[in-house]
Scaffold this motif. Structure first.
Motif, PDB file in Angstrom:
ATOM      1  N   MET A   1       0.934  -1.081   0.036  1.00 59.15           N
ATOM      2  CA  MET A   1      -0.035  -0.173   0.065  1.00 59.15           C
ATOM      3  C   MET A   1       0.705   1.150   0.034  1.00 59.15           C
ATOM      4  O   MET A   1       1.789   1.426   0.707  1.00 59.15           O
ATOM      5  N   LYS A   2       0.439   2.267  -0.853  1.00 59.86           N
ATOM      6  CA  LYS A   2       1.365   3.400  -0.795  1.00 59.86           C
ATOM      7  C   LYS A   2       0.354   4.639  -0.747  1.00 59.86           C
ATOM      8  O   LYS A   2      -0.707   4.694  -1.284  1.00 59.86           O
ATOM      9  N   LEU A   3       0.434   5.494   0.392  1.00 60.73           N
ATOM     10  CA  LEU A   3      -0.103   6.540   0.743  1.00 60.73           C
ATOM     11  C   LEU A   3      -0.096   7.565  -0.325  1.00 60.73           C
ATOM     12  O   LEU A   3       1.010   8.012  -0.591  1.00 60.73           O
ATOM     13  N   LYS A   4      -1.086   8.174  -0.763  1.00 66.97           N
ATOM     14  CA  LYS A   4      -1.090   9.035  -1.858  1.00 66.97           C
ATOM     15  C   LYS A   4      -1.273  10.561  -1.045  1.00 66.97           C
ATOM     16  O   LYS A   4      -0.485  11.571  -1.594  1.00 66.97           O
ATOM     17  N   ARG A   5      -2.400  10.928  -0.354  1.00 62.25           N
ATOM     18  CA  ARG A   5      -2.615  12.225   0.104  1.00 62.25           C
ATOM     19  C   ARG A   5      -3.424  11.858   1.315  1.00 62.25           C
ATOM     20  O   ARG A   5      -4.148  11.011   1.459  1.00 62.25           O
ATOM     21  N   PHE A   6      -3.560  13.174   1.989  1.00 65.53           N
ATOM     22  CA  PHE A   6      -4.544  13.169   3.164  1.00 65.53           C
ATOM     23  C   PHE A   6      -5.644  14.008   2.667  1.00 65.53           C
ATOM     24  O   PHE A   6      -5.344  15.080   1.886  1.00 65.53           O
ATOM     25  N   LEU A   7      -6.940  13.795   3.268  1.00 65.94           N
ATOM     26  CA  LEU A   7      -7.966  14.969   2.966  1.00 65.94           C
ATOM     27  C   LEU A   7      -8.543  15.080   4.514  1.00 65.94           C
ATOM     28  O   LEU A   7      -8.989  14.169   5.232  1.00 65.94           O
ATOM     29  N   LEU A   8      -9.007  16.362   4.653  1.00 64.19           N
ATOM     30  CA  LEU A   8      -9.639  16.825   5.808  1.00 64.19           C
ATOM     31  C   LEU A   8     -11.077  16.606   5.701  1.00 64.19           C
ATOM     32  O   LEU A   8     -11.693  17.139   4.691  1.00 64.19           O
ATOM     33  N   ARG A   9     -11.645  16.301   6.634  1.00 66.38           N
ATOM     34  CA  ARG A   9     -13.370  16.238   6.995  1.00 66.38           C
ATOM     35  C   ARG A   9     -13.690  17.002   8.222  1.00 66.38           C
ATOM     36  O   ARG A   9     -13.347  16.536   9.181  1.00 66.38           O
ATOM     37  N   TYR A  10     -14.282  18.245   8.011  1.00 64.29           N
ATOM     38  CA  TYR A  10     -14.488  18.906   9.091  1.00 64.29           C
ATOM     39  C   TYR A  10     -15.674  18.521   9.934  1.00 64.29           C
ATOM     40  O   TYR A  10     -15.700  18.653  11.143  1.00 64.29           O
ATOM     41  N   TYR A  11     -16.792  18.113   9.209  1.00 60.95           N
ATOM     42  CA  TYR A  11     -17.911  17.662  10.026  1.00 60.95           C
ATOM     43  C   TYR A  11     -18.470  16.468   9.473  1.00 60.95           C
ATOM     44  O   TYR A  11     -18.743  16.137   8.533  1.00 60.95           O
ATOM     45  N   PRO A  12     -18.553  15.327  10.399  1.00 61.07           N
ATOM     46  CA  PRO A  12     -17.834  15.296  11.771  1.00 61.07           C
ATOM     47  C   PRO A  12     -16.154  15.297  11.458  1.00 61.07           C
ATOM     48  O   PRO A  12     -15.819  14.788  10.447  1.00 61.07           O
ATOM     49  N   PRO A  13     -15.463  15.661  12.637  1.00 62.03           N
ATOM     50  CA  PRO A  13     -13.993  15.720  12.200  1.00 62.03           C
ATOM     51  C   PRO A  13     -13.246  14.387  11.882  1.00 62.03           C
ATOM     52  O   PRO A  13     -13.587  13.543  12.672  1.00 62.03           O
ATOM     53  N   GLY A  14     -12.275  14.682  11.106  1.00 62.02           N
ATOM     54  CA  GLY A  14     -11.643  13.171  10.831  1.00 62.02           C
ATOM     55  C   GLY A  14     -10.725  13.678   9.638  1.00 62.02           C
ATOM     56  O   GLY A  14     -10.656  14.547   9.025  1.00 62.02           O
ATOM     57  N   ILE A  15      -9.886  12.658   9.470  1.00 67.57           N
ATOM     58  CA  ILE A  15      -8.971  12.534   8.232  1.00 67.57           C
ATOM     59  C   ILE A  15      -9.125  11.319   7.395  1.00 67.57           C
ATOM     60  O   ILE A  15      -9.341  10.381   7.890  1.00 67.57           O
ATOM     61  N   ILE A  16      -9.140  11.654   6.143  1.00 72.53           N
ATOM     62  CA  ILE A  16      -9.386  10.747   5.026  1.00 72.53           C
ATOM     63  C   ILE A  16      -8.169  10.292   4.398  1.00 72.53           C
ATOM     64  O   ILE A  16      -7.323  11.264   4.050  1.00 72.53           O
ATOM     65  N   LEU A  17      -7.575   9.312   4.423  1.00 66.63           N
ATOM     66  CA  LEU A  17      -6.462   8.622   3.893  1.00 66.63           C
ATOM     67  C   LEU A  17      -6.769   8.130   2.359  1.00 66.63           C
ATOM     68  O   LEU A  17      -7.607   7.273   2.141  1.00 66.63           O
ATOM     69  N   GLU A  18      -5.980   8.483   1.652  1.00 66.62           N
ATOM     70  CA  GLU A  18      -6.038   8.151   0.052  1.00 66.62           C
ATOM     71  C   GLU A  18      -4.848   7.315  -0.314  1.00 66.62           C
ATOM     72  O   GLU A  18      -3.784   7.791  -0.076  1.00 66.62           O
ATOM     73  N   TYR A  19      -5.045   6.205  -0.751  1.00 63.00           N
ATOM     74  CA  TYR A  19      -3.831   5.238  -0.707  1.00 63.00           C
ATOM     75  C   TYR A  19      -3.999   4.390  -1.917  1.00 63.00           C
ATOM     76  O   TYR A  19      -5.037   4.229  -2.595  1.00 63.00           O
ATOM     77  N   GLU A  20      -3.083   3.813  -2.617  1.00 62.85           N
ATOM     78  CA  GLU A  20      -2.908   2.917  -3.548  1.00 62.85           C
ATOM     79  C   GLU A  20      -2.619   1.481  -3.256  1.00 62.85           C
ATOM     80  O   GLU A  20      -1.478   1.285  -2.499  1.00 62.85           O
TER      81      GLU A  20
END
Length: 415
Positions: free
Chosen positions: A1-20
């Motif tokens: 697995m290779k991490l591509k980027r992070f995405l922020l989610r404000y409501y509700p708070p969280g971090i989304i990992l985009e990976y290959e």
């Protein structure tokens, strides 16, 4: 697995990992529902231990994302003492408005004129008219958070899938033997679920347009359905007084939730998929464990039918709307009624939390929508101007815009 980027989610708070993984682009979500200033390092440590994609080289980047989320939540706390006054900005005088769903800068309306329309929220212009149904367009949805597809369910017994950008119809889903009255995309946007007055729900493959499963077992109309945030379960509520939990992969019914003595008006999972709330014409709401199907609480206090119910995005609060003209806020942990919202002169058909969770919006048969403070129960503003019952209301993603839909055949945008 290779991490591509992070995405922020404000409501509700969280971090989304985009990976290959194996040549495919995938995502996974890390929920951060309980952010406090003193928890940053502890939270970062927990993320490092539980998520192998967050390596040491990425730790500082994740820490900065957590701090940004905290800053956003701090803005929410600051605004709690500030009463935003909404004023009507656009009025759509059309003879077809029935209901709507908002996605970022656009919203859609379904209609008795057999069409669905896509509107630009900022300009008030009609972007697309989706034509092709042969009867009322009653159920509509964007495939949030992607926002590139729209599903429409009709009394003509079909569901259609559309391109949100061009208005092109991708698929027409046929198979129900009666009117389609509710629908939803799964979180991955690979399936559409439809509920019908033929007492069945069906799952449809977004890519192929083929039916993936028929969910049978209810003995009366299915009026409400909802995927959990993982997408592996679907819950349906029926006029047969029961609620069913379904395994999406197999189409198998996992639990039958019995106990209500009236028709089910709405069903909803909380954010972490642990609880389900149901509203009923028997004047109560019930709270259920999603894993076991056990009823953990019955929320009482309304003197007439409960017409709508919802969780806040953190899953800590439950709001109910009733034909008795009141709304209530309950704790999902103590099951106690925290506040009763009084002021409408007539039934309340729709209720929703702001994304920040500090405000509640209600729609009433008294031709008004009302904005409430969650903690105190004080009515902050009465949104007046419609000439008939308001049956739908919603906040935008930031919580600074409200849209209302009415039987007066207008839709109003309030800033």
């Amino acid at each position: 697995m290779k991490l591509k980027r992070f995405l922020l989610r404000y409501y509700p708070p969280g971090i989304i990992l985009e990976y290959e993984k194996e040549g495919l682009l995938k995502t996974k979500s890390m929920d951060l529902l309980d952010l406090t200033p003193e928890c940053v390092n502890e939270l970062l440590g927990e993320i490092r231990r539980s998520e192998p994609l967050v390596t040491e080289s990425r730790a500082d980047q994740v820490k900065q994302l957590i701090l940004r989320l905290q800053q956003k939540q701090g803005q929410k706390d600051h605004l709690c003492g500030f009463i935003k006054s909404f004023s009507v900005f656009f009025v759509f005088l059309k003879s077809y408005v029935s209901l709507f769903v908002v996605f970022l800068s656009r919203f859609i309306t379904g209609s008795y004129d057999r069409t669905c329309r896509v509107w630009d929220t900022a300009s008030g212009t009609d972007v697309h008219t989706l034509e092709g149904h042969r009867n009322v367009v009653y159920a509509i949805a964007f495939n949030n958070p992607y926002g590139d597809k729209i599903a429409t369910g009709s009394f003509d017994k079909t569901c259609k899938l559309w391109c949100a950008e061009t208005g092109k119809c991708f698929h027409t889903f046929c198979g129900h033997r009666a009117e389609i009255v509710c629908l939803a995309f799964n979180p991955q946007s690979t399936l559409v679920a439809t509920g019908s007055m033929d007492a069945t729900a069906r799952l449809w493959d977004v890519e192929t347009g083929e039916e993936a499963a028929t969910l049978t077992g209810h003995t009366a109309e299915i009026l409400s359905l909802c995927f959990n945030t993982v997408g592996n379960q679907l819950v349906t509520g029926s006029f047969d007084h029961t609620v069913a939990i379904w395994d999406v992969a197999s189409g198998r019914r996992v639990h039958i939730l019995t106990g209500h003595r009236g028709e089910i008006s709405n069903v909803q999972f909380n954010w972490d998929c642990s609880l389900i709330v149901t509203g009923s014409m028997d004047k109560t709401c019930k709270l259920w464990e999603a894993v076991s199907g056990k009823c953990v609480a019955t929320l009482v206090g309304h003197t007439e039918e409960v017409l709508d119910v919802c969780f806040d995005l953190r899953g800590q609060l439950i709001a109910t709307a009733s034909a008795d003209g009141t709304a209530k806020v309950f704790s999902s942990t103590t099951h106690q009624c925290l506040v009763t919202l009084q002021g409408h002169d007539g039934e309340i058909s729709k209720i929703c939390f702001s994304p920040q969770g500090s405000r509640i919006l209600t729609a009433g048969s008294d031709k008004t929508a009302r904005l409430w403070d969650v903690q105190s129960g004080v009515c902050l503003q009465v949104l007046e101007g419609h000439s008939d019952e308001i049956f739908s209301c919603v906040f935008n993603y930031e919580g600074d815009t409200v849209i209302t839909g009415s039987k007066d055949n207008t839709c109003r945008i309030w800033y």
